[in-house]
Design an enzyme around this catalytic site. Structure first.
Site, PDB file in Angstrom:
ATOM      1  CE  LYS A 112      -4.115  -1.854   0.192  1.00 15.21           C
ATOM      2  NZ  LYS A 112      -5.023  -1.734  -0.957  1.00 15.21           N
ATOM      3  CG  ASP A 147      -3.828  -0.802  -4.178  1.00 13.13           C
ATOM      4  OD1 ASP A 147      -4.183   0.102  -4.955  1.00 13.13           O
ATOM      5  OD2 ASP A 147      -4.641  -1.533  -3.567  1.00 13.13           O
ATOM      6  CD  GLU A 160      -4.279  -3.175  -6.371  1.00 12.45           C
ATOM      7  OE1 GLU A 160      -3.339  -3.954  -6.066  1.00 12.45           O
ATOM      8  OE2 GLU A 160      -5.406  -3.233  -5.854  1.00 12.45           O
ATOM      9  CG  ASP A 204      -9.226  -2.905  -6.413  1.00 14.03           C
ATOM     10  OD1 ASP A 204     -10.389  -3.293  -6.577  1.00 14.03           O
ATOM     11  OD2 ASP A 204      -8.639  -3.012  -5.317  1.00 14.03           O
ATOM     12  CE  LYS A 246     -11.140  -5.433  -3.497  1.00  9.82           C
ATOM     13  NZ  LYS A 246      -9.953  -4.791  -4.063  1.00  9.82           N
TER      14      LYS A 246
HETATM   15  C1  0XW Z   1      -9.606  -3.804  -0.574  1.00  6.83           C
HETATM   16  N1  0XW Z   1      -8.306  -3.917   0.044  1.00  6.83           N
HETATM   17  C2  0XW Z   1      -8.026  -2.754   0.839  1.00  6.83           C
HETATM   18  C3  0XW Z   1      -8.376  -5.101   0.917  1.00  6.83           C
HETATM   19  C4  0XW Z   1      -7.908  -6.245   0.132  1.00  6.83           C
HETATM   20  O1  0XW Z   1      -6.971  -6.979   0.831  1.00  6.83           O
HETATM   21  C5  0XW Z   1      -7.288  -5.634  -1.111  1.00  6.83           C
HETATM   22  C6  0XW Z   1      -7.226  -4.215  -0.904  1.00  6.83           C
HETATM   23  C7  0XW Z   1      -7.227  -3.434  -2.210  1.00  6.83           C
HETATM   24  O2  0XW Z   1      -7.586  -2.235  -2.274  1.00  6.83           O
HETATM   25  O3  0XW Z   1      -6.830  -3.979  -3.237  1.00  6.83           O
HETATM   26 MG    MG Z   2      -6.653  -2.392  -4.592  1.00  4.50          MG
END
Ligand code: 0XW
Ligand code: MG
Length: 367
Positions: free
Chosen positions: A163, A193, A218, A241, A265
């Site tokens: 992150k 990310d 990401e 994402d 997701k």
């Molecule tokens: C949604 N998140 C914060 C939790 C998952 O572990 C992955 C991550 C993301 O943003 O990719």
């Molecule tokens: Mg992500």
């Protein structure tokens, strides 16, 4: 079979490690919403959705009113064949995919239980015994992130989400990526990310500063156009994402050439049914998928494990064991991380038995 009762429970999930992302997003303690569907034949179906605050246009307290709105459609309806019933829900209340996600998941659980089959069989059949996991590392000090990476590497994790952007310091982000790459060596996959939190300029500068390393980017920026700008300027592979949440945005990201990998997701798309359709489009486009949800515990993790093993392994990059990041475990018999991998249960449906004490009293009941 008829649905006779809908109950909603809210469970607070606390992360084992404080979990921070760009833009002030955090999920130290967040509310997960569990939907329980009961039938006249004594079967119970479970669904879960856990929206992280400020992460997507979704919030936990938005789920109960949407379920209340849909209760007249669900009560008395035949739960077998989730897509048919979710189609009627779409007519009654367009949109609200995150709220529908928990309902659709519970319908699949019921359908599996009625059929006496684990969900992966209904989703096309098992293509692999277990699937690889990644580990998501909170945006903290570079050396602490490297320590976490080393710990989970010892548990056979070979994919790391780093992150970035929580402190708005792009040079600290460069140090974060370098520290994790150094900790895990040259082979494992690393995705950096930003959770939409960077400008194209910042993401490009960061990526150029680590161009000697093999790193995937990401969702650096909010818009797909800006993500594509970063993809083009850096030549780095990119995972989309937050920006891909329906068929239109998947096609747009593909057209822009910025979607090497995408996170499928459940709550972005509207449940297991919608995630399966999204997965199928991605495979058609040649895009690799990760099967997961935004956050959650055992119910969401089980759903991910079932859809993931029913996905062509060549196109499945990983799944996420969300329940491994939080406490309490809603269903202690849910799937858990083993040697860096996840496998679903062979019991009917999702194969999870949520603990009544953990669920507490229902916050709403429709019957
Ligand atoms: C949604 N998140 C914060 C939790 C998952 O572990 C992955 C991550 C993301 O943003 O990719
Ligand atoms: Mg992500």
């Amino acid at each position: 079979m008829r649905i006779t009762k809908i109950a909603i429970h809210i469970v607070e999930l606390t992360s084992h490690v404080a979990y921070r992302m760009a833009g002030g997003k955090a999920c130290e303690t967040v509310e997960s919403v569990v939907v329980r569907l009961e039938t006249d034949e004594g079967l119970t179906g479970w669904g879960e959705v856990c929206p992280i605050p400020r992460y997507l246009p979704a919030y936990a307290r938005g789920v109960p009113p949407a379920v209340e709105e849909l209760a007249p459609v669900l009560l008395g309806a035949d739960p077998l064949g989730p897509e048919a019933l979710m189609g009627r829900c779409e007519v009654a209340l367009p949109g609200h995919p995150y709220a529908k996600s928990a309902i659709d998941m519970a319908l699949w659980d019921l359908t599996g239980k009625a059929a006496g089959m684990p969900l992966y069989r209904l989703l096309g059949g098992r293509q692999t015994d277990s699937v690889p996991l990644y580990h998501s590392i909170s945006c903290i000090a570079p050396d602490e992130m490297a320590r976490i990476a080393e710990t989970v590497y010892a548990d056979d994790i070979r994919q790391f989400q780093v992150k970035l952007g929580a402190d708005g310091d792009w040079q600290a982000d460069v140090a974060r990526i370098r520290a994790v790459r150094e900790a895990v060596g040259p082979g494992p996959l690393i995705f950096a990310d930003w959770n939409c939190g960077a400008t194209a300029l910042t993401a490009i500068r960061t990526a150029r500063a680590i161009r000697d390393l093999d790193v995937m980017l990401e969702q650096p920026c909010e818009s797909l156009d800006a993500c594509a700008q970063v993809r083009n300027a850096t030549g780095c592979a990119m995972k989309i994402d937050e920006g891909a949440h329906d068929m239109a945005t998947l096609l747009e990201a593909h057209r822009l050439g910025c979607m090497d990998v995408v996170a499928v997701k459940f709550s972005k798309f509207g449940g297991v049914s919608a995630a399966r359709r999204a997965r199928d489009l991605c495979l058609h486009l040649g895009t690799m998928v990760m099967i997961e949800d935004v956050w959650g515990s055992d119910i969401a993790t089980a759903a991910a494990a079932h859809l993931a093993v029913a996905t062509a392994p060549a196109y499945l990059l990983n799944a996420c064991d969300l329940s491994g990041y939080v406490t309490p475990r809603i269903a202690p018999d849910g799937p858990v991380r083993k040697r860096g991998r996840l496998a679903p249960s062979d019991r009917p449906g999702l194969g999870v038995s949520p603990e009544p004490d953990t669920l507490g009293d229902a916050v709403a009941v429709y019957a």
